[in-house]
Design an enzyme around this catalytic site. Sequence first.
Site: not given
Length: 343
Positions: A54, A58, A61, A98, A129, A189, A261
């Site tokens: 990616c 972040c 991550c 998801c 999702c 979400c 969640r």
Amino acid sequence: MSDLRHDWSRDEVLALLDLPFADLLQRAHAVHRAHHDANAVQVSTLLSIKTGGCPEDCAYCPQAARYSTGVKAEKLLPLETVIECARQAKAAGATRFCMGAAWRSPKDRDVPKVAAMIRAVNALGMETCATLGMLSGEQAEALQAAGLDYYNHNLDTAPEFYGDVIKTREYQDRLDTLAHVRKVGMKTCCGGIVGMGESRDQRAGLLQTLASLPDHPQSVPINRLVQVEGTPLAGTVLLDPFEFVRTIAVARIVMPASMVRLSAGRAEMSDELQALCFFAGANSIFYGEKLLTTGNPDVLADQQLFARLGIHAMQIAGDPAGDAARTVHADIVDRECREVVTA
Ligand code: SAM
Ligand code: DTB
Ligand code: SF4
């Protein structure tokens, strides 16, 4: 529902986080019971349909290409693999599937491929999702047309702490994507991560921002940072577990009708801590031995925990096929799915 508020001030939210622990839990549990079956927990299974590589930064991550975390970049999974994993997740008892992609945002050519996955998973009788990064209005529309039920896009943290964690996109970008998703009628979400070195006041800022969105997100994932070697946040001082429970409790109070969640970080939590989180108002989990790239409790351990606590997994109304399918032994199913993905 009439008692949903969108005007919580940060001071009010902070005052909730500051309550004596027993007072906070009593209040959160009362709100929980008023809005939900306190012994029912919704179960979602995650699948990383596009792992690693990616371009974003972040700091938490493991999938950001710029950090050396050992996660290898892979291509988008084939449709058949996704269908097989969804089938097995359903057999193990999950009601929502998801699909996550390590993208800043999907390329337009990716959208029809993900749309085909959504259609196929819906056809199995599961809720869908997806979490694919930032979306344009047109992309949100295409996913909605494919039947996507939920779009996951987290605010992650308080507005003023955000820049310490992510520099390659703005808080406003996230709010814009959420607005596109809401506009086409998909459910959101949206939650965040705690334990990234933020203050209690900043945790209040995240919760206050979530509760001030035009609609409360239907699902609110509260992740506890999974510290991954090689990411800038590895080595962050661990959050006091009671502070994590407080965050769940306040999420429940300020977003009473949402599903809260208990998300990433469960593999490092004791059964007792998870039980406190359920009491405080958590009523959804990720289920299956893997999140996207990191570990999650075994399905068997979760089934045993549910049995010990008298919790039942929520079912999708009118899905008789679900019960028959769930007779398949869950731990074998989970192992087979991992084999499909790694083959
Ligand atoms: N790339 C897309 C995006 O960022 O929107 C979708 C996938 S991304 C992995 C989804 C969410 O996972 C992030 O917003 C973050 O809240 C959560 N997450 C990622 N790494 C995490 C970690 N190490 N610990 C806890 N949560 C994490
Ligand atoms: C969310 O809030 N948590 C999930 C899901 N949405 C996509 C992701 C957790 C990822 C944890 C790190 C990993 O496994 O790579
Ligand atoms: Fe990329 Fe999403 Fe990870 Fe950020 S959280 S680096 S956008 S995969």
